[in-house]
Design a protein around this motif. Structure first.
Motif, PDB file in Angstrom:
ATOM      1  N   ALA A   1      -4.711  -0.804  -7.476  1.00 49.76           N
ATOM      2  CA  ALA A   1      -4.407  -0.086  -6.241  1.00 49.76           C
ATOM      3  C   ALA A   1      -5.029  -0.787  -5.036  1.00 49.76           C
ATOM      4  O   ALA A   1      -5.143  -0.203  -3.974  1.00 49.76           O
ATOM      5  CB  ALA A   1      -4.887   1.351  -6.340  1.00 49.76           C
ATOM      6  N   CYS A   2      -5.445  -2.020  -5.213  1.00 49.19           N
ATOM      7  CA  CYS A   2      -5.978  -2.805  -4.085  1.00 49.19           C
ATOM      8  C   CYS A   2      -4.894  -3.778  -3.663  1.00 49.19           C
ATOM      9  O   CYS A   2      -4.280  -4.430  -4.502  1.00 49.19           O
ATOM     10  CB  CYS A   2      -7.232  -3.554  -4.510  1.00 49.19           C
ATOM     11  N   THR A   3      -4.639  -3.871  -2.344  1.00 51.81           N
ATOM     12  CA  THR A   3      -3.578  -4.767  -1.891  1.00 51.81           C
ATOM     13  C   THR A   3      -4.150  -6.062  -1.315  1.00 51.81           C
ATOM     14  O   THR A   3      -3.408  -6.898  -0.823  1.00 51.81           O
ATOM     15  CB  THR A   3      -2.691  -4.100  -0.826  1.00 51.81           C
ATOM     16  N   GLY A   4      -5.462  -6.186  -1.322  1.00 48.99           N
ATOM     17  CA  GLY A   4      -6.076  -7.432  -0.862  1.00 48.99           C
ATOM     18  C   GLY A   4      -6.010  -7.658   0.635  1.00 48.99           C
ATOM     19  O   GLY A   4      -6.040  -8.791   1.097  1.00 48.99           O
ATOM     20  N   CYS A   5      -5.925  -6.564   1.395  1.00 54.17           N
ATOM     21  CA  CYS A   5      -5.828  -6.736   2.851  1.00 54.17           C
ATOM     22  C   CYS A   5      -7.158  -7.179   3.455  1.00 54.17           C
ATOM     23  O   CYS A   5      -7.206  -7.739   4.538  1.00 54.17           O
ATOM     24  CB  CYS A   5      -5.354  -5.446   3.526  1.00 54.17           C
TER      25      CYS A   5
ATOM     26  N   CYS B   1      -4.692 -11.112  -0.768  1.00 49.74           N
ATOM     27  CA  CYS B   1      -3.533 -10.462  -1.378  1.00 49.74           C
ATOM     28  C   CYS B   1      -3.006 -11.248  -2.577  1.00 49.74           C
ATOM     29  O   CYS B   1      -2.578 -10.664  -3.570  1.00 49.74           O
ATOM     30  CB  CYS B   1      -2.432 -10.239  -0.354  1.00 49.74           C
ATOM     31  N   THR B   2      -3.058 -12.570  -2.500  1.00 54.38           N
ATOM     32  CA  THR B   2      -2.527 -13.375  -3.602  1.00 54.38           C
ATOM     33  C   THR B   2      -3.343 -13.181  -4.880  1.00 54.38           C
ATOM     34  O   THR B   2      -2.848 -13.421  -5.978  1.00 54.38           O
ATOM     35  CB  THR B   2      -2.512 -14.863  -3.232  1.00 54.38           C
ATOM     36  N   SER B   3      -4.601 -12.729  -4.727  1.00 57.88           N
ATOM     37  CA  SER B   3      -5.446 -12.533  -5.913  1.00 57.88           C
ATOM     38  C   SER B   3      -5.147 -11.214  -6.620  1.00 57.88           C
ATOM     39  O   SER B   3      -5.557 -11.021  -7.755  1.00 57.88           O
ATOM     40  CB  SER B   3      -6.920 -12.552  -5.518  1.00 57.88           C
TER      41      SER B   3
ATOM     42  N   THR C   1     -13.004   3.553   3.183  1.00 56.88           N
ATOM     43  CA  THR C   1     -11.910   4.345   2.610  1.00 56.88           C
ATOM     44  C   THR C   1     -10.883   4.727   3.674  1.00 56.88           C
ATOM     45  O   THR C   1      -9.719   4.885   3.366  1.00 56.88           O
ATOM     46  CB  THR C   1     -12.434   5.615   1.933  1.00 56.88           C
ATOM     47  N   TYR C   2     -11.335   4.881   4.925  1.00 49.64           N
ATOM     48  CA  TYR C   2     -10.389   5.281   5.963  1.00 49.64           C
ATOM     49  C   TYR C   2      -9.515   4.117   6.408  1.00 49.64           C
ATOM     50  O   TYR C   2      -8.365   4.312   6.793  1.00 49.64           O
ATOM     51  CB  TYR C   2     -11.130   5.886   7.167  1.00 49.64           C
ATOM     52  N   VAL C   3     -10.029   2.902   6.372  1.00 44.74           N
ATOM     53  CA  VAL C   3      -9.193   1.765   6.768  1.00 44.74           C
ATOM     54  C   VAL C   3      -8.335   1.270   5.604  1.00 44.74           C
ATOM     55  O   VAL C   3      -7.404   0.511   5.799  1.00 44.74           O
ATOM     56  CB  VAL C   3     -10.026   0.581   7.318  1.00 44.74           C
ATOM     57  N   CYS C   4      -8.628   1.725   4.397  1.00 47.08           N
ATOM     58  CA  CYS C   4      -7.923   1.240   3.206  1.00 47.08           C
ATOM     59  C   CYS C   4      -6.464   1.707   3.207  1.00 47.08           C
ATOM     60  O   CYS C   4      -6.193   2.875   3.451  1.00 47.08           O
ATOM     61  CB  CYS C   4      -8.622   1.756   1.951  1.00 47.08           C
TER      62      CYS C   4
ATOM     63  N   GLY D   1       0.827  -1.199   0.000  1.00 52.86           N
ATOM     64  CA  GLY D   1       0.000   0.000   0.000  1.00 52.86           C
ATOM     65  C   GLY D   1       0.862   1.250   0.000  1.00 52.86           C
ATOM     66  O   GLY D   1       0.553   2.232  -0.675  1.00 52.86           O
ATOM     67  N   VAL D   2       1.961   1.213   0.743  1.00 53.72           N
ATOM     68  CA  VAL D   2       2.863   2.370   0.796  1.00 53.72           C
ATOM     69  C   VAL D   2       3.474   2.606  -0.588  1.00 53.72           C
ATOM     70  O   VAL D   2       3.592   3.743  -1.040  1.00 53.72           O
ATOM     71  CB  VAL D   2       3.956   2.166   1.875  1.00 53.72           C
ATOM     72  N   ARG D   3       3.821   1.517  -1.260  1.00 45.26           N
ATOM     73  CA  ARG D   3       4.380   1.672  -2.612  1.00 45.26           C
ATOM     74  C   ARG D   3       3.350   2.346  -3.534  1.00 45.26           C
ATOM     75  O   ARG D   3       3.693   3.204  -4.356  1.00 45.26           O
ATOM     76  CB  ARG D   3       4.743   0.299  -3.184  1.00 45.26           C
TER      77      ARG D   3
END
Lengths: 350, 449
Positions: free
Chosen positions: A324-328, A139-141, A243-246, A98-100
């Protein structure tokens, strides 16, 4: 890889905490959050996924950009750049990724955001690989992995007797200089990359498929006018929790506010320019002059969230095939009415 | 230098403002600590204004109006008389010394009375010392009180949901087939096995509706925001059917009295309730002592009335009593520790059927009630403001607390307000189609003291 025992790790972190701010998972009233901790004893060891991502450490919910003061008939602007070094401990691979993704907006393209850049340069990420994937993780998806080390400075893997240490960057190497690690070769553990099968209601076989389908980048524009959005958003409450927890939602809004009275005397005409998180899910999202709102319907706002993750952002910032989704999976669990991103992706791929 | 309090006095222009003048003309001594603000009526002094005054650093707030029966607008001071004691209770509960807020009556001729009340009040506040309400921006308060919202561990008894599910589906199908309603709002089970709100638009879709112990959502929240009162010349949309539990039906009563929609616009499928479950399977705290197990207002009733449960105080009521025994400073610390976690995602507000303002007072960018930042003062102002707006309106469905990602014990605020309203006015929100006594002027009698 070298081995670090639990005791050594605690000692190392305590040492780091004395020199700079140590931010680590900490439980507050049953809520797991990344918070500054004075010592390793405050860390919620064995933590799962925190409610908020590490985004806060780089891009805080509210920050003062400028102080605006009147002085001798003129106006003085005082920049409020963040100071001090920090170490983030216990970063999960999805958050680091997500930071990247935030970097793509704040750092990689001009203009560079000085506030984000300062925090990013002064922060080291000590990652901790997940032992397994959680029930809502995917995340793997979306191209990640529960033991992906590439976005960390130092990566730890839980093994028998402690943690295997992988030094990823020069910054990480410098951090590890304060500790003498025994020359001992430890194998990196193998993590199960299958997300646990969803507990499925009768008749929905599609959802048993793992990984979660990730619609092709080029297929998204066709969904823009789909009748699907009004249906899926019927139960959406237009809160901003998702959106805030994303870890990658990064909309913000800037406003000048009057500074309050201090120590009994009014600050003489001082203002602050603050930047706060904004959210495409809020009812007033992008109200512009004249009161017009481009995304007045909640179906449009919910659609915006998914399009932003999988189409707009990759397109604008050249993430290539990555989204831009990290699958968390945070938004899946936080939504008060169970709007589920994995379900939306499955439905769109159908 | 000795402490001199800063007092803001809101004075009614028709009486106490002139009363202050009378005191001056009569050369009576009044303390210089008081900064007067002239208002058209004590009823004009909204609770938000008082909270804002304290947020800005006032040591005390004095509100003086006309004697009851002498209001220039007939009932303006009735409003003040009903609202301010409730606000005082709320702010006291949040950690302000309640003596810092005073409401009294002074007529235009009572110069001596004005002088006496002002002197008394300034002396009281001076004795209390400087106010500790506003949290300085650069000071992070010591937040030591960890308290997670009470979850409870009373198991939920087994009961038959299949019969209710069938009845709901049959009714929904009937309504949708006949075209009596446009759609039915009910519950469904999603692909992850999680129960959630559902909208059935066709008779076929009615088959996805279910009833089970996880039907915690208050579906009436989808009514107020979609239905608008009838406007002449504009065709009304088709009525909507909604599945309600007994607590939710109380919300319908409140929404009806507040003209959120006309009664004929909503078809109410009432379902009797054995209680709903928390995430981890235990009975929700609010359901443990609930004896309102049959909907109060409905068009169709589904299910048999369950057996009543024995009366005993809920953990929420016990915690409120415990907080009330603490000192204001301790309560302040407790609440700041809770509000500290707030991220202003507004999930509480959005889940609430009563929060139906088109634009929230605390989110209007053309007003300055509170700032935009996610800072302690703003967070507290929002939560206390919302708690006040819930007074006499909150029906205790507790959806706000369930929706909160940060486990903020919002029920401790809402239930405290409900207790205050019940003690002062004998009013329980939504039990009858009567508006909250603090948002109206025509119901609820003023009690001296």
């Amino acid at each position: 890889m070298n081995l670090i025992t639990q005791a050594q790790l605690a000692e190392w972190l305590d040492g780091l905490a004395r020199q700079r701010t140590l931010i680590a998972p900490h439980e507050v009233a049953g809520v797991l959050l990344y918070r500054p901790v004075e010592s390793s004893q405050k860390i919620a060891w064995g933590f799962g996924r925190t409610v908020m991502s590490v985004k806060e450490a780089f891009f805080p919910p509210t920050e003062r950009l400028l102080t605006i003061e009147k002085s001798d008939g003129g106006i003085k602007l005082i920049e409020n750049l963040p100071e001090g070094e920090q170490v983030l401990f216990g970063v999960r691979p999805c958050d680091a990724r997500g930071v990247r993704i935030l970097d793509a907006l704040f750092l990689d393209k001009e203009p560079v955001d000085p506030y984000y850049a300062r925090r990013r340069a002064n922060t080291a990420l000590v990652g901790l690989a997940c032992k397994e994937m959680g029930p809502t993780c995917f995340c793997t998806s979306v191209g990640g992995a529960p033991d992906e080390a590439s976005d960390m400075d130092v990566m730890l893997y839980e093994v028998e007797g402690g943690y295997a240490v992988e030094t990823v960057t020069e910054k990480g190497k410098a951090l590890l200089q304060t500790i003498n690690l025994e020359e001992q070769t430890v194998e990196k553990p193998i993590v199960n990359r299958q997300s646990p099968a969803l507990s499925v209601a009768e008749g929905s076989i599609e959802n048993q498929k793992s990984p979660i389908p990730n619609p092709q980048f080029i297929s998204w524009p066709a969904h823009f006018t789909s009748e699907y959005w009004p249906r899926v958003s019927e139960r959406c409450l237009s809160c901003r929790a998702c959106t805030y927890v994303c870890p990658t939602c990064r909309c913000f809004i800037i406003r000048d506010e009057v500074l309050p009275y201090t120590s009994g005397e009014p600050a003489a005409g001082a203002f602050e320019r603050i930047r706060c998180w904004d959210s495409c899910e809020g009812e007033n999202y992008r109200r512009i002059a004249g009161g017009h709102r481009q995304r007045a319907e909640k179906s449009e706002r919910l659609r915006n969230r998914f399009f932003c993750k999988f189409y707009y952002y990759p397109e604008q910032y050249g993430l290539g095939a990555a989204s831009a989704c990290t699958g968390c999976g945070r938004c899946v669990d936080i939504c008060p009415v169970n709007v589920d991103i994995t379900e939306v992706l499955t439905d769109l791929a159908r | 230098m000795a402490f001199e309090p800063r007092i803001i006095a809101y004075l009614c222009t028709w009486c106490s403002y002139t009363g202050a003048d009378t005191a001056g003309i009569a050369r009576l001594k009044s303390p210089a600590n008081i900064r007067d603000i002239r208002v058209p009526c004590s009823g004009r002094v909204s609770p938000e204004l008082v909270m804002r005054t304290f947020d800005q650093g006032a040591d005390g707030v004095l509100i003086l109006g006309c004697h009851i029966g002498e209001c220039h607008y007939e009932t303006g001071n009735h409003r003040a008389a009903k609202r301010l004691p409730i606000l005082r209770a709320l702010m006291g509960y949040a950690g302000l010394e309640p003596e810092r807020l005073r409401l009294d009556w002074v007529s235009a001729s009572e110069g001596e009375r004005f002088s006496r009340i002002a002197t008394e009040f300034v002396d009281t506040v001076r004795a209390l010392g400087p106010v500790r309400w506003r949290v300085p921006g650069d000071e992070i308060p010591a937040l030591t009180q960890q308290f997670a919202a009470i979850c409870g561990d009373v198991p939920l008894g087994e009961y038959d949901c299949a019969a209710k599910t069938d009845a709901i589906r049959a009714k929904a199908k009937e309504l949708l087939t006949s075209g009596a309603v446009g759609y039915v709002v009910g519950y469904e089970v999603g692909p992850r096995g999680r129960t959630r709100p559902s909208f059935a638009n066709t008779p076929e879709e009615a088959d996805k509706l279910v009833w089970n112990p996880d039907c915690t959502y208050n579906l009436t929240t989808y009514l107020g925001k979609k239905r608008r009162p009838a406007v002449k010349g504009i065709e009304q949309p088709k009525p909507v059917a909604v599945v309600v539990k007994p607590c939710d039906s109380r919300a319908i009563n409140v929404l009806l009295t507040e003209n959120q929609f006309p009664r004929e616009q909503v078809y109410i499928i009432g379902v009797t309730c054995e209680g709903t479950r928390h995430d981890h399977g235990a009975l929700q705290v609010r359901c443990q002592t609930c004896n309102d197990r049959v909907p109060i207002v409905y068009d169709t009733l589904i299910g048999e009335p369950p057996a009543p449960v024995p009366e005993h105080p809920t953990p929420v009521a016990l915690k409120i009593a415990e907080l009330e025994k603490e000192t204001p400073a301790e309560r302040m610390e407790f609440w700041l520790s809770q509000f500290d976690r707030c991220i202003r995602c507004y999930a509480c507000r959005q889940a609430c059927p009563m929060c139906n303002c088109p634009v929230c007072l605390y989110e209007r960018d053309d007003s300055l009630w509170i700032g935009m930042g996610v800072n302690m003062n703003e967070k507290r102002a929002f939560h206390l403001g919302r708690a006040y707006h819930m007074a006499g309106r909150c029906i205790g469905c507790n959806e706000c607390e369930r929706a909160c990602p940060m486990n903020i014990p919002i029920s401790l605020l809402n239930m405290k307000m409900a207790q205050e309203i019940e003690a002062a006015f004998g009013h329980r929100a939504g039990m009858e189609p009567v508006p909250s006594p603090v948002v109206t002027i025509l119901s609820g009698e003023y009690k001296e003291g």
